[in-house]
Design an enzyme around this catalytic site. Structure first.
Site, PDB file in Angstrom:
ATOM      1  N   CYS A   1       0.924  -1.204   0.042  1.00 54.95           N
ATOM      2  CA  CYS A   1      -0.151  -0.090   0.083  1.00 54.95           C
ATOM      3  C   CYS A   1       0.783   1.295  -0.078  1.00 54.95           C
ATOM      4  O   CYS A   1       0.682   2.146  -0.662  1.00 54.95           O
ATOM      5  CB  CYS A   1      -0.861   0.104   1.199  1.00 54.95           C
ATOM      6  SG  CYS A   1      -2.007   1.375   1.202  1.00 54.95           S
ATOM      7  N   CYS A   2       1.878   1.326   0.989  1.00 56.44           N
ATOM      8  CA  CYS A   2       2.775   2.523   0.981  1.00 56.44           C
ATOM      9  C   CYS A   2       3.626   2.811  -0.297  1.00 56.44           C
ATOM     10  O   CYS A   2       3.833   3.632  -0.835  1.00 56.44           O
ATOM     11  CB  CYS A   2       3.761   2.089   2.103  1.00 56.44           C
ATOM     12  SG  CYS A   2       3.043   2.584   3.830  1.00 56.44           S
TER      13      CYS A   2
ATOM     14  N   CYS B   1      -1.523   8.088   7.398  1.00 59.58           N
ATOM     15  CA  CYS B   1      -2.619   7.828   6.987  1.00 59.58           C
ATOM     16  C   CYS B   1      -3.732   7.709   7.896  1.00 59.58           C
ATOM     17  O   CYS B   1      -3.242   6.936   9.014  1.00 59.58           O
ATOM     18  CB  CYS B   1      -2.788   6.703   5.924  1.00 59.58           C
ATOM     19  SG  CYS B   1      -1.815   7.202   4.444  1.00 59.58           S
TER      20      CYS B   1
ATOM     21  N   CYS C   1      -3.791   3.996   9.265  1.00 64.10           N
ATOM     22  CA  CYS C   1      -2.678   3.150   9.942  1.00 64.10           C
ATOM     23  C   CYS C   1      -1.984   3.893  11.137  1.00 64.10           C
ATOM     24  O   CYS C   1      -0.736   3.715  11.400  1.00 64.10           O
ATOM     25  CB  CYS C   1      -1.412   3.002   8.765  1.00 64.10           C
ATOM     26  SG  CYS C   1      -1.798   1.953   7.305  1.00 64.10           S
TER      27      CYS C   1
ATOM     28  N   CYS D   1       7.543   4.193   5.857  1.00 69.03           N
ATOM     29  CA  CYS D   1       6.664   3.780   4.779  1.00 69.03           C
ATOM     30  C   CYS D   1       7.450   3.372   3.704  1.00 69.03           C
ATOM     31  O   CYS D   1       6.742   2.809   2.649  1.00 69.03           O
ATOM     32  CB  CYS D   1       5.808   5.012   4.318  1.00 69.03           C
ATOM     33  SG  CYS D   1       6.920   6.486   3.708  1.00 69.03           S
TER      34      CYS D   1
END
Length: 236
Positions: free
Chosen positions: A120-121, A201, A204, A227
């Site tokens: 995702c990062c 985010c 998270c 990240c």
């Protein structure tokens, strides 16, 4: 391969650091010297971001400020970004977002963070930043040694993937940050009052408790600590 002028600037800034120059001195030389106009600031507009951005605004307010708009931020962060930029007089804040086609292909439901946070990062931060940094010879971060064990040996000046990388606040501690907020009367991110000491985010990030590392609320419950836009040094 680092270019000759970047290499020369790197050597000059490292020499300045060895002679006792502080992080602001190093950043000022970089922003106004031979690389003027060729550096960008990367900012999360998080809990401590206002200090670095205030220093940049004093030296070169037209410096591009890159904000990784992951589409997963707290609404408070987006409002703070706009308000702080206006307050400081920063004139070139740029949102850096993931490619819509890549989002549809790799994270159509927006749930990738739940089962593969590294992926995702990579999708929402690392890859977009790599692309937007292509025209620049270097970038400036707000990282500090006290924030986490992985940052304990952070230098003012680095060379990473062919670019100059500056960490002008590397030697600041929490007291110095607080005092600078007070001295300059800088606005705080609204979530700081709720216990968020490092803000990423929304999906998270959690508030941290007394005595916890300031980044303990990031990817809580997992082994993830960064990240991916910053390389984590190998243990000594």
């Amino acid at each position: 391969m680092i270019s000759a002028d970047v290499d020369d600037t790197l050597a000059y800034l490292r020499a300045l650091e060895r002679r006792g120059g502080n992080g602001r001195d190093v950043m000022a030389e970089a922003l106004t010297g031979t690389l003027a106009g060729r550096l960008a600031v990367v900012s999360s507009f998080g809990a401590e971001s206002a200090v670095l951005l205030a220093l940049v605004a004093e030296i070169a307010p037209a410096t591009p400020v890159l904000f990784l708009e992951t589409r997963k931020h707290f609404p408070e962060t987006l409002a703070y970004r706009d308000g702080l930029a206006a307050y400081l007089g920063l004139t070139d804040v740029r949102d850096v977002a993931p490619a819509p086609a890549e989002l549809r292909r790799r994270d159509p439901g927006g749930e990738l963070w739940q089962f593969d946070p590294d992926a995702c990062c990579a999708l929402r931060k690392v890859e977009p930043l790599e692309q937007v940094l292509l025209p620049f010879d270097g970038w400036i971060t707000g990282r500090k040694r006290f924030q986490a064990a992985t940052r304990a040996r952070l230098p003012f000046v680095e060379a990473e993937t062919g670019r100059l990388k500056l960490n002008p606040l590397a030697d600041w501690d929490a007291v110095a940050v607080r005092q600078e907020f007070e001295r300059r009367q800088l606005p705080r991110h609204p979530l700081v009052a709720a216990g968020y000491r490092s803000i990423g985010c929304a999906v998270c990030t959690r508030a941290v408790g007394v005595g916890e590392d300031s980044r303990a609320g990031r990817w809580s419950g997992s082994a993830k600590v960064e990240c991916g836009i910053h390389q984590v040094p190998a243990p000594a």
